[in-house]
Design an enzyme around this catalytic site. Structure first.
Site, mmCIF file in Angstrom:
data_model
loop_
_atom_site.group_PDB
_atom_site.id
_atom_site.type_symbol
_atom_site.label_atom_id
_atom_site.label_comp_id
_atom_site.label_asym_id
_atom_site.label_seq_id
_atom_site.Cartn_x
_atom_site.Cartn_y
_atom_site.Cartn_z
ATOM 1 N N ASP A 29 0.772 -11.466 -17.273
ATOM 2 C CA ASP A 29 0.045 -12.154 -16.202
ATOM 3 C C ASP A 29 -1.042 -13.004 -16.863
ATOM 4 O OD1 ASP A 29 -2.039 -12.625 -14.203
ATOM 5 O OD2 ASP A 29 -0.908 -11.275 -12.900
ATOM 6 N N ARG A 36 0.817 -1.213 0.000
ATOM 7 C CA ARG A 36 0.000 0.000 0.000
ATOM 8 C C ARG A 36 0.856 1.272 0.000
ATOM 9 N NH1 ARG A 36 -4.937 -1.124 0.039
ATOM 10 N NH2 ARG A 36 -5.642 -3.154 0.730
ATOM 11 N N HIS A 86 3.568 -13.866 -14.835
ATOM 12 C CA HIS A 86 2.843 -14.155 -13.596
ATOM 13 C C HIS A 86 1.910 -15.311 -13.914
ATOM 14 C CE1 HIS A 86 3.367 -9.900 -11.661
ATOM 15 N NE2 HIS A 86 4.454 -10.646 -11.584
ATOM 16 N N HIS A 96 2.249 -2.085 -12.160
ATOM 17 C CA HIS A 96 0.980 -1.930 -12.863
ATOM 18 C C HIS A 96 1.009 -0.561 -13.528
ATOM 19 C CE1 HIS A 96 -1.177 -4.857 -9.879
ATOM 20 N NE2 HIS A 96 -0.162 -5.410 -10.489
ATOM 21 N N HIS A 142 8.129 -6.326 -7.228
ATOM 22 C CA HIS A 142 6.831 -5.744 -7.600
ATOM 23 C C HIS A 142 6.661 -4.408 -6.872
ATOM 24 C CE1 HIS A 142 2.634 -5.331 -8.559
ATOM 25 N NE2 HIS A 142 2.523 -6.555 -9.055
ATOM 26 N N HIS A 150 -4.573 -12.082 -15.946
ATOM 27 C CA HIS A 150 -4.982 -10.784 -16.490
ATOM 28 C C HIS A 150 -5.264 -10.843 -17.987
ATOM 29 C CE1 HIS A 150 -2.703 -8.581 -12.978
ATOM 30 N NE2 HIS A 150 -3.649 -9.390 -12.555
ATOM 31 N N ASP A 205 -10.004 -9.893 -12.844
ATOM 32 C CA ASP A 205 -8.748 -9.992 -12.086
ATOM 33 C C ASP A 205 -8.924 -10.603 -10.698
ATOM 34 O OD1 ASP A 205 -6.196 -9.820 -11.095
ATOM 35 O OD2 ASP A 205 -6.099 -7.633 -11.088
ATOM 36 N N HIS A 242 -7.455 -13.979 -8.982
ATOM 37 C CA HIS A 242 -6.561 -15.123 -9.205
ATOM 38 C C HIS A 242 -7.123 -16.369 -8.533
ATOM 39 C CE1 HIS A 242 -2.911 -12.179 -9.551
ATOM 40 N NE2 HIS A 242 -3.954 -11.783 -10.250
ATOM 41 N N GLU A 252 1.222 -16.167 -8.315
ATOM 42 C CA GLU A 252 0.570 -15.180 -7.432
ATOM 43 C C GLU A 252 -0.795 -15.736 -7.051
ATOM 44 O OE1 GLU A 252 0.574 -11.999 -10.389
ATOM 45 O OE2 GLU A 252 1.884 -10.859 -9.041
ATOM 46 N N GLU A 287 3.236 -4.537 -16.473
ATOM 47 C CA GLU A 287 2.405 -5.736 -16.351
ATOM 48 C C GLU A 287 1.156 -5.598 -17.215
ATOM 49 O OE1 GLU A 287 1.797 -7.106 -12.347
ATOM 50 O OE2 GLU A 287 0.264 -8.553 -12.943
ATOM 51 N N TYR A 322 1.045 -1.763 -5.299
ATOM 52 C CA TYR A 322 -0.033 -1.679 -6.295
ATOM 53 C C TYR A 322 -0.885 -0.422 -6.145
ATOM 54 C CZ TYR A 322 -2.229 -4.519 -2.573
ATOM 55 O OH TYR A 322 -2.646 -5.021 -1.377
HETATM 56 ZN ZN ZN Z 1 -3.963 -9.718 -10.621
HETATM 57 FE FE FE Z 2 0.295 -10.186 -11.620
HETATM 58 FE FE FE Z 3 0.775 -7.310 -10.281
#
Ligand code: ZN
Ligand code: FE
Ligand code: FE
Length: 280
Positions: free
Chosen positions: A176, A37, A211, A107, A67, A179, A224, A226, A256, A142, A70
């Site tokens: 991904d 975050r 991913h 992202h 990564h 995604h 989205d 997973h 992930e 990504e 996000y």
């Molecule tokens: Zn995702």
């Molecule tokens: Fe991902």
């Molecule tokens: Fe990601």
């Protein structure tokens, strides 16, 4: 060599992340450079880095895939949010140089009503601000599912960002599987076709990491969510074809999936065994 690992939740330093991954049967991993975050990054401990580099060498690790948080939005409407993205990326890239030659994935962002074209320009602008000639890290965009106002919802948008970046040799793409499936690419029935399209629009030489996720939703759902490997709409077989595809050899595959270390250990074993037994 098949490089596979998971996005590790352990944040007790590089050595511990690598040790956990070895225990899981992996030889690459992903991790958040700081609290997902946002917030301050932990200080780099050079002893920890030394031990990590030795361990990764000894166990023949592939490249690792950091990564970005996000919450980072390089195309936010508010300039203070873009400033946060700029500062965070610049700081992360500095820290990445302690482990040279790896990947930093992020992202692209959400255009929050400004339109994809404005978003694309703003993202490229931030990249042009933070990339340096001296960096050994490759920054990865990504591919996104297109939920909300996400930019990078198709290969064309990713290409459009890359076209506007000056230091093109510092850039790559992380695909991904959840995604792109949610984004409408049929990697189950037409993996070759999807990769051909990627090659035509972006260029397969730009594809640096995957991913590897199953999806809770149907193709084109733009959701989205997973799923564990084999428990979603993509399925084990299609994901085994991904890690076995001749065009994707040598790149890191990162799970992930909603798991703990026990679950990831099982998935890594299952994927390795299935790939070995695959009759193409
Ligand atoms: Zn995702
Ligand atoms: Fe991902
Ligand atoms: Fe990601």
């Amino acid at each position: 060599m098949l490089y596979i690992g998971n996005h590790t939740t352990s944040s007790k330093g590089y050595e511990n992340m690598a040790r956990q991954m070895i225990a899981n049967g992996g030889n690459t991993f992903a991790f958040f450079t700081r609290n997902p975050r946002g917030g301050k990054a932990k200080e780099i401990n050079e002893k920890d880095i030394e031990k990590f580099l030795a361990l990764a060498g000894e166990h023949h690790f592939g490249r690792i895939v950091a990564h970005a948080p996000y919450t980072l939005n390089a195309c936010a409407a508010k300039e203070n949010l873009r400033e946060f993205a700029r500062e965070t990326m610049a700081d992360d890239l500095k820290r990445m140089e302690y482990t040279p030659g790896n990947y930093y994935n992020f992202h692209p962002g959400s255009h929050v009503g400004q339109g994809a074209e404005t978003g694309i320009h703003k993202i490229a602008q931030i990249l042009n601000d933070v990339l340096t000639d001296g960096q050994s890290t490759t920054v990865l965009l990504e591919t996104m599912s297109g939920k909300g106002s996400e930019v990078g919802r198709n290969f064309e948008e990713i290409r459009a960002i890359l076209d506007l970046v000056d230091k093109k040799d510092k850039m790559g793409v992380c695909l991904d599987t959840c995604h792109v499936w949610d984004g409408g690419y049929d990697i189950v029935n037409n993996l070759d076709g999807v990769l051909e399209e990627f090659d035509r629009i972006i260029g397969l030489e730009k594809l640096k990491a995957v991913h590897l996720n199953d999806s809770m939703n149907e193709m084109g759902s733009h959701k989205d969510r997973h799923a564990k490997i084999g428990e979603g709409h993509i399925g084990l077989e299609a994901l085994v074809r991904v890690i076995s595809h001749p065009a994707l050899q040598g790149i890191p595959f990162i799970l992930e999936t909603p798991n703990d270390d026990e679950g990831w250990t099982k998935e890594i074993r299952l994927l390795r065994e299935s790939a070995e037994n695959l009759v193409l």
